[in-house]
Design a protein around this motif. Structure first.
Motif, mmCIF file in Angstrom:
data_model
loop_
_atom_site.group_PDB
_atom_site.id
_atom_site.type_symbol
_atom_site.label_atom_id
_atom_site.label_comp_id
_atom_site.label_asym_id
_atom_site.label_seq_id
_atom_site.Cartn_x
_atom_site.Cartn_y
_atom_site.Cartn_z
ATOM 1 N N VAL A 1 0.824 -1.211 0.000
ATOM 2 C CA VAL A 1 0.000 0.000 0.000
ATOM 3 C C VAL A 1 0.857 1.260 0.000
ATOM 4 O O VAL A 1 0.381 2.336 -0.345
ATOM 5 C CB VAL A 1 -0.941 0.001 1.231
ATOM 6 C CG1 VAL A 1 -1.789 1.248 1.296
ATOM 7 C CG2 VAL A 1 -1.831 -1.232 1.223
ATOM 8 N N ALA A 2 2.133 1.141 0.324
ATOM 9 C CA ALA A 2 2.997 2.304 0.508
ATOM 10 C C ALA A 2 3.263 3.109 -0.756
ATOM 11 O O ALA A 2 3.667 4.258 -0.680
ATOM 12 C CB ALA A 2 4.327 1.877 1.140
ATOM 13 N N ASP A 3 3.025 2.551 -1.915
ATOM 14 C CA ASP A 3 3.251 3.273 -3.164
ATOM 15 C C ASP A 3 2.010 4.127 -3.481
ATOM 16 O O ASP A 3 0.888 3.621 -3.436
ATOM 17 C CB ASP A 3 3.485 2.266 -4.293
ATOM 18 C CG ASP A 3 3.741 2.958 -5.611
ATOM 19 O OD1 ASP A 3 4.900 3.276 -5.894
ATOM 20 O OD2 ASP A 3 2.757 3.188 -6.345
ATOM 21 N N PRO A 4 2.180 5.412 -3.803
ATOM 22 C CA PRO A 4 1.017 6.276 -4.070
ATOM 23 C C PRO A 4 0.113 5.758 -5.193
ATOM 24 O O PRO A 4 -1.115 5.860 -5.082
ATOM 25 C CB PRO A 4 1.638 7.626 -4.441
ATOM 26 C CG PRO A 4 2.990 7.611 -3.821
ATOM 27 C CD PRO A 4 3.439 6.174 -3.835
ATOM 28 N N SER A 5 0.682 5.192 -6.223
ATOM 29 C CA SER A 5 -0.145 4.667 -7.319
ATOM 30 C C SER A 5 -0.982 3.487 -6.846
ATOM 31 O O SER A 5 -2.172 3.387 -7.165
ATOM 32 C CB SER A 5 0.725 4.241 -8.500
ATOM 33 O OG SER A 5 1.339 5.370 -9.075
ATOM 34 N N ARG A 6 -0.375 2.606 -6.084
ATOM 35 C CA ARG A 6 -1.124 1.456 -5.583
ATOM 36 C C ARG A 6 -2.183 1.894 -4.585
ATOM 37 O O ARG A 6 -3.294 1.353 -4.554
ATOM 38 C CB ARG A 6 -0.176 0.424 -4.979
ATOM 39 C CG ARG A 6 0.670 -0.251 -6.044
ATOM 40 C CD ARG A 6 1.388 -1.474 -5.532
ATOM 41 N NE ARG A 6 2.422 -1.203 -4.561
ATOM 42 C CZ ARG A 6 3.699 -0.986 -4.859
ATOM 43 N NH1 ARG A 6 4.107 -1.013 -6.107
ATOM 44 N NH2 ARG A 6 4.566 -0.755 -3.910
ATOM 45 N N TYR A 7 -1.884 2.895 -3.789
ATOM 46 C CA TYR A 7 -2.863 3.430 -2.836
ATOM 47 C C TYR A 7 -4.079 3.974 -3.598
ATOM 48 O O TYR A 7 -5.224 3.702 -3.250
ATOM 49 C CB TYR A 7 -2.183 4.521 -2.002
ATOM 50 C CG TYR A 7 -2.999 5.020 -0.837
ATOM 51 C CD1 TYR A 7 -3.005 4.325 0.364
ATOM 52 C CD2 TYR A 7 -3.734 6.190 -0.923
ATOM 53 C CE1 TYR A 7 -3.730 4.787 1.451
ATOM 54 C CE2 TYR A 7 -4.460 6.658 0.159
ATOM 55 C CZ TYR A 7 -4.460 5.956 1.340
ATOM 56 O OH TYR A 7 -5.181 6.416 2.410
ATOM 57 N N ARG A 8 -3.824 4.726 -4.663
ATOM 58 C CA ARG A 8 -4.917 5.279 -5.472
ATOM 59 C C ARG A 8 -5.706 4.174 -6.166
ATOM 60 O O ARG A 8 -6.934 4.246 -6.266
ATOM 61 C CB ARG A 8 -4.359 6.266 -6.492
ATOM 62 C CG ARG A 8 -3.869 7.552 -5.810
ATOM 63 C CD ARG A 8 -3.164 8.497 -6.743
ATOM 64 N NE ARG A 8 -3.933 8.769 -7.938
ATOM 65 C CZ ARG A 8 -3.387 9.024 -9.117
ATOM 66 N NH1 ARG A 8 -2.082 9.036 -9.257
ATOM 67 N NH2 ARG A 8 -4.142 9.276 -10.159
ATOM 68 N N LEU A 9 -5.008 3.148 -6.651
ATOM 69 C CA LEU A 9 -5.697 2.014 -7.266
ATOM 70 C C LEU A 9 -6.649 1.360 -6.270
ATOM 71 O O LEU A 9 -7.798 1.046 -6.602
ATOM 72 C CB LEU A 9 -4.694 0.968 -7.761
ATOM 73 C CG LEU A 9 -3.915 1.294 -9.019
ATOM 74 C CD1 LEU A 9 -2.827 0.245 -9.257
ATOM 75 C CD2 LEU A 9 -4.841 1.397 -10.210
ATOM 76 N N LEU A 10 -6.175 1.157 -5.056
ATOM 77 C CA LEU A 10 -7.014 0.526 -4.048
ATOM 78 C C LEU A 10 -8.256 1.350 -3.742
ATOM 79 O O LEU A 10 -9.350 0.810 -3.605
ATOM 80 C CB LEU A 10 -6.208 0.277 -2.768
ATOM 81 C CG LEU A 10 -5.243 -0.894 -2.841
ATOM 82 C CD1 LEU A 10 -4.364 -0.937 -1.598
ATOM 83 C CD2 LEU A 10 -5.985 -2.200 -3.020
ATOM 84 N N TRP A 11 -8.103 2.678 -3.629
ATOM 85 C CA TRP A 11 -9.275 3.517 -3.367
ATOM 86 C C TRP A 11 -10.277 3.381 -4.502
ATOM 87 O O TRP A 11 -11.479 3.267 -4.271
ATOM 88 C CB TRP A 11 -8.886 4.987 -3.182
ATOM 89 C CG TRP A 11 -8.633 5.316 -1.753
ATOM 90 C CD1 TRP A 11 -7.431 5.584 -1.188
ATOM 91 C CD2 TRP A 11 -9.591 5.377 -0.697
ATOM 92 N NE1 TRP A 11 -7.584 5.808 0.157
ATOM 93 C CE2 TRP A 11 -8.896 5.697 0.487
ATOM 94 C CE3 TRP A 11 -10.970 5.193 -0.625
ATOM 95 C CZ2 TRP A 11 -9.531 5.827 1.723
ATOM 96 C CZ3 TRP A 11 -11.608 5.330 0.605
ATOM 97 C CH2 TRP A 11 -10.890 5.643 1.759
ATOM 98 N N ALA A 12 -9.809 3.389 -5.728
ATOM 99 C CA ALA A 12 -10.719 3.253 -6.870
ATOM 100 C C ALA A 12 -11.408 1.889 -6.836
ATOM 101 O O ALA A 12 -12.611 1.785 -7.124
ATOM 102 C CB ALA A 12 -9.958 3.436 -8.183
ATOM 103 N N LEU A 13 -10.667 0.854 -6.478
ATOM 104 C CA LEU A 13 -11.232 -0.494 -6.478
ATOM 105 C C LEU A 13 -12.135 -0.781 -5.293
ATOM 106 O O LEU A 13 -12.848 -1.777 -5.282
ATOM 107 C CB LEU A 13 -10.105 -1.527 -6.560
ATOM 108 C CG LEU A 13 -9.352 -1.521 -7.888
ATOM 109 C CD1 LEU A 13 -8.131 -2.426 -7.823
ATOM 110 C CD2 LEU A 13 -10.271 -1.904 -9.032
ATOM 111 N N THR A 14 -12.134 0.093 -4.283
ATOM 112 C CA THR A 14 -13.116 -0.066 -3.204
ATOM 113 C C THR A 14 -14.484 0.436 -3.668
ATOM 114 O O THR A 14 -15.493 0.096 -3.071
ATOM 115 C CB THR A 14 -12.711 0.681 -1.914
ATOM 116 O OG1 THR A 14 -12.633 2.072 -2.172
ATOM 117 C CG2 THR A 14 -11.409 0.144 -1.348
#
Length: 138
Positions: free
Chosen positions: A23-36
């Motif tokens: 989760v520490a990578d900003p791109s992956r964090y943003r991906l996770l928010w979109a996928l929620t």
């Protein structure tokens, strides 16, 4: 007065650190928010990030390895969605980050979800606003 201390679970700590690293990578964090919010294909996620599909696929592979996203295939497309508890993880991270900065707002006040939704709208607007120029004649 006795102090209760949980016993150290080395394997559990390793798993938790792997999740936090994912989760520490900003791109992956943003991906996770979109996928929620909803299930999306790689192409839509790449567009959301403004990144290449290959780079987005690598981020998704790391998230899948950490157990944070699930995928399903429909024809030639692969759709991704966040796991059940991911939203809670992201909200807790937001609360901790806000507390570290001394802010009182909860996850709704400073939710990265709001930024993701706004970014999606901006990307859609930019796509529809593009003006095609005729090719120059030589």
């Amino acid at each position: 007065m006795g102090v209760q201390v949980m016993s150290w679970d080395s394997a559990g700590a390793d798993r938790a650190v792997a999740v936090l690293k994912a989760v520490a990578d900003p791109s992956r964090y943003r991906l996770l928010w979109a996928l929620t919010q909803r299930e999306l294909p790689v192409s839509a996620l790449a567009e959301l990030l403004g990144a290449h599909v290959a780079a987005t696929s690598q981020h998704l592979a790391k998230l899948r390895t950490a157990g944070l996203v699930d995928s399903r295939r429909e024809g030639t497309r692969i759709y991704y969605r966040a796991g059940e508890r991911v939203r809670g993880l992201l909200e807790e991270a937001t609360l901790v980050a806000n507390a570290a900065q001394g802010e009182g707002g909860g996850p709704a006040a400073a939710s990265p979800e709001t930024a993701v939704v706004a970014q999606e709208r901006t990307a859609r607007s930019a796509r529809t606003a593009r003006v095609r120029r005729p090719a120059t004649e030589h």
